[in-house]
Design an enzyme around this catalytic site. Structure first.
Site, mmCIF file in Angstrom:
data_model
loop_
_atom_site.group_PDB
_atom_site.id
_atom_site.type_symbol
_atom_site.label_atom_id
_atom_site.label_comp_id
_atom_site.label_asym_id
_atom_site.label_seq_id
_atom_site.Cartn_x
_atom_site.Cartn_y
_atom_site.Cartn_z
ATOM 1 N N CYS A 216 -52.252 -49.586 -14.574
ATOM 2 C CA CYS A 216 -51.063 -49.710 -15.439
ATOM 3 C C CYS A 216 -51.026 -48.673 -16.556
ATOM 4 C CB CYS A 216 -50.984 -51.114 -16.029
ATOM 5 S SG CYS A 216 -50.787 -52.378 -14.771
ATOM 6 N N ASN B 98 -43.824 -56.663 -14.309
ATOM 7 C CA ASN B 98 -44.830 -55.635 -14.579
ATOM 8 C C ASN B 98 -44.739 -54.559 -13.499
ATOM 9 O OD1 ASN B 98 -47.126 -54.092 -14.901
ATOM 10 N ND2 ASN B 98 -48.520 -55.836 -15.135
ATOM 11 N N HIS C 212 -46.541 -51.388 -22.796
ATOM 12 C CA HIS C 212 -46.638 -51.764 -21.382
ATOM 13 C C HIS C 212 -46.060 -53.173 -21.246
ATOM 14 C CE1 HIS C 212 -47.951 -52.482 -17.408
ATOM 15 N NE2 HIS C 212 -48.991 -53.233 -17.712
HETATM 16 O O1 UT7 Z 1 -50.785 -54.975 -16.365
HETATM 17 C C1 UT7 Z 1 -52.147 -55.102 -16.214
HETATM 18 C C2 UT7 Z 1 -52.693 -56.147 -17.041
HETATM 19 N N1 UT7 Z 1 -52.312 -57.460 -16.584
HETATM 20 C C3 UT7 Z 1 -52.033 -58.351 -17.482
HETATM 21 O O2 UT7 Z 1 -51.997 -58.024 -18.643
HETATM 22 C C4 UT7 Z 1 -51.852 -59.786 -17.078
HETATM 23 C C5 UT7 Z 1 -52.634 -60.637 -18.019
HETATM 24 N N2 UT7 Z 1 -52.601 -62.055 -17.758
HETATM 25 C C6 UT7 Z 1 -51.483 -62.805 -17.925
HETATM 26 O O3 UT7 Z 1 -50.397 -62.312 -18.169
HETATM 27 C C7 UT7 Z 1 -51.644 -64.315 -17.840
HETATM 28 O O4 UT7 Z 1 -53.001 -64.640 -17.870
HETATM 29 C C8 UT7 Z 1 -50.981 -64.950 -16.591
HETATM 30 C C9 UT7 Z 1 -49.469 -64.914 -16.748
HETATM 31 C C10 UT7 Z 1 -51.415 -64.232 -15.350
HETATM 32 C C11 UT7 Z 1 -51.400 -66.415 -16.485
HETATM 33 O O5 UT7 Z 1 -51.044 -67.108 -17.669
HETATM 34 P P1 UT7 Z 1 -52.131 -68.036 -18.405
HETATM 35 O O6 UT7 Z 1 -51.429 -68.698 -19.493
HETATM 36 O O7 UT7 Z 1 -53.302 -67.163 -18.756
HETATM 37 O O8 UT7 Z 1 -52.490 -69.091 -17.296
HETATM 38 P P2 UT7 Z 1 -53.924 -69.408 -16.641
HETATM 39 O O9 UT7 Z 1 -54.349 -68.307 -15.757
HETATM 40 O O10 UT7 Z 1 -54.864 -69.840 -17.728
HETATM 41 O O11 UT7 Z 1 -53.558 -70.646 -15.792
HETATM 42 C C12 UT7 Z 1 -53.057 -71.863 -16.376
HETATM 43 C C13 UT7 Z 1 -52.566 -72.764 -15.275
HETATM 44 C C14 UT7 Z 1 -53.551 -72.883 -14.110
HETATM 45 O O12 UT7 Z 1 -53.510 -74.201 -13.623
HETATM 46 P P3 UT7 Z 1 -54.656 -75.260 -13.999
HETATM 47 O O13 UT7 Z 1 -55.928 -74.662 -13.503
HETATM 48 O O14 UT7 Z 1 -54.584 -75.369 -15.499
HETATM 49 O O15 UT7 Z 1 -54.218 -76.492 -13.277
HETATM 50 C C15 UT7 Z 1 -52.981 -71.971 -13.071
HETATM 51 O O16 UT7 Z 1 -53.336 -72.305 -11.759
HETATM 52 O O17 UT7 Z 1 -51.369 -72.225 -14.728
HETATM 53 C C16 UT7 Z 1 -51.506 -72.157 -13.302
HETATM 54 N N3 UT7 Z 1 -50.663 -71.074 -12.799
HETATM 55 C C17 UT7 Z 1 -49.386 -71.256 -12.457
HETATM 56 N N4 UT7 Z 1 -48.592 -72.330 -12.489
HETATM 57 C C18 UT7 Z 1 -47.317 -72.194 -12.080
HETATM 58 C C19 UT7 Z 1 -50.999 -69.776 -12.598
HETATM 59 N N5 UT7 Z 1 -49.941 -69.102 -12.113
HETATM 60 C C20 UT7 Z 1 -48.928 -69.998 -12.024
HETATM 61 C C21 UT7 Z 1 -47.591 -69.907 -11.589
HETATM 62 N N6 UT7 Z 1 -46.824 -71.028 -11.638
HETATM 63 N N7 UT7 Z 1 -47.041 -68.756 -11.152
#
Ligand code: UT7
Length: 324
Positions: A115, A281, A251
């Site tokens: 990225c 993204n 970004h």
């Molecule tokens: O560009 C390169 C760099 N990339 C980034 O900067 C991305 C960085 N990361 C993020 O933007 C975030 O971490 C995400 C958007 C990917 C995820 O958000 P989060 O608030 O960090 O969620 P999490 O990974 O801690 O997951 C929380 C919950 C999980 O469920 P449980 O284990 O709490 O039951 C996930 O399985 O959200 C769940 N989850 C979803 N739920 C509904 C993960 N993806 C989804 C989804 N829809 N699409």
């Protein structure tokens, strides 16, 4: 200022026609429009048509940038493309773009910094221009990230989109790209990667195992921390205070990451270019797409001071301080 500077004299961008809304995911995987909006700020993303490649996207973005700059293709003497989704393994997407543009002879190469690809490309091109090795450089960030998504992985597939942005850099006596700062730390490679490669081998899996793998939460935390550091580094290197920046052009990975960086800079969100809601993204495409959007929408005005930043797989990160 008597030494040669590198100024951005034109920008352009391109998004594929097909728009995919969050609602489209709801019938396929266990997710919701509300979750995606709340956790990422994304409402929709663009998806390249079958047969539409990264160099096709780059071509339109580059043509628009050249037109905005009032520069002919024959004047281009360097092409650098930031991409992690090249059309093919080789020739580079920059060479394919050169041919499609009708440019000849000039050096053309890709930079893969995930990225951060556009900021790496800008940092390199800026040095060519400053040293006199090039006079008119085309710098592009272009991606078709949707080609390497696992559409069943809700943790990644809702995040990415396709698109390209480009700038024309021209040697000038006026300050333009004031400073660039690029970094990498390979120890984090397993938090955000694509496991397939030529020498690592293809896999006996659907799509040869080509897919984005990400530990989202950990990436998020390092991204917020690292982006705060890089904006501090950029301000310190130029002996500037936070209030001297007119626009943050970040970004576009996650609105919460963008807001955290803006907060660190004490910048209200109305001085931050946000496109993640409409583009998702787009990796290397994201910063030049946001820049072009800011300029063409009239938000960013000539003469203003911009801070560009990005963070991505590698990890890689970078920034640029730009006087438009
Ligand atoms: O560009 C390169 C760099 N990339 C980034 O900067 C991305 C960085 N990361 C993020 O933007 C975030 O971490 C995400 C958007 C990917 C995820 O958000 P989060 O608030 O960090 O969620 P999490 O990974 O801690 O997951 C929380 C919950 C999980 O469920 P449980 O284990 O709490 O039951 C996930 O399985 O959200 C769940 N989850 C979803 N739920 C509904 C993960 N993806 C989804 C989804 N829809 N699409």
């Amino acid at each position: 200022m008597s030494s040669t500077q590198a100024r951005i004299i034109g920008t352009g961008s391109y998004l594929p026609a097909r728009i995919m809304t969050n609602a489209e995911f709801e019938s396929r995987i266990d997710t919701s429009d509300a979750w995606i909006r709340e956790r990422t700020g994304i409402e929709q993303r663009h998806v390249a048509a079958e047969g539409e490649t990264t160099s096709d996207l780059a071509l339109v973005a580059a043509q628009r940038a050249l037109e905005a700059a009032g520069v002919g293709v024959s004047e281009v003497d360097l092409i650098v493309v930031g991409t992690t989704t090249p059309d093919i393994i080789f020739p580079s997407t920059a060479c394919l773009l050169q041919h499609k543009l009708g440019a000849k002879d000039c050096p053309a190469f890709d930079v893969n910094a995930a990225c951060t690809g556009f900021l790496y490309a800008l940092s390199i091109a800026e040095k060519f221009v400053r040293t006199g090795a090039a006079r008119t450089a085309l710098v592009v960030g272009a991606e078709t990230l949707t080609r390497m998504l696992d559409w069943n992985d809700r943790g990644t597939c809702v995040l990415f989109g396709d698109g390209a942005g480009a700038v024309v850099l021209r040697a000038d006596s006026q300050l333009g790209v004031i400073s660039t700062h690029i970094h990498a730390d390979g120890q984090y490679q397993n938090l955000l990667y694509n496991p397939v490669g030529v020498s690592a081998g293809f896999k006996d899996e659907p799509n040869h195992g080509v897919r984005v793998m990400m530990s989202g939460n950990e990436v998020f935390r390092v991204a917020v921390r690292t982006l705060s550091r890089i904006v501090d580094e950029t301000l310190a290197a130029n002996q500037l205070s936070k209030d001297s920046i007119d626009w943050l052009v970040p970004h576009q990975a996650n609105l919460r990451i963008i807001s955290a960086t803006a907060k660190h800079l004490d910048m209200p969100m109305d001085r931050v270019i946000v496109t993640v809601n409409k583009h998702g993204n787009t990796s290397s495409g994201s910063v030049p797409l946001a820049l072009d959007h800011g300029i063409r929408s009239g938000l960013i005005k000539p003469g203003q001071l911009l801070l560009l930043e990005a963070f991505g797989g590698g990890f890689t990160w970078g920034s640029a301080l730009v006087r438009l």
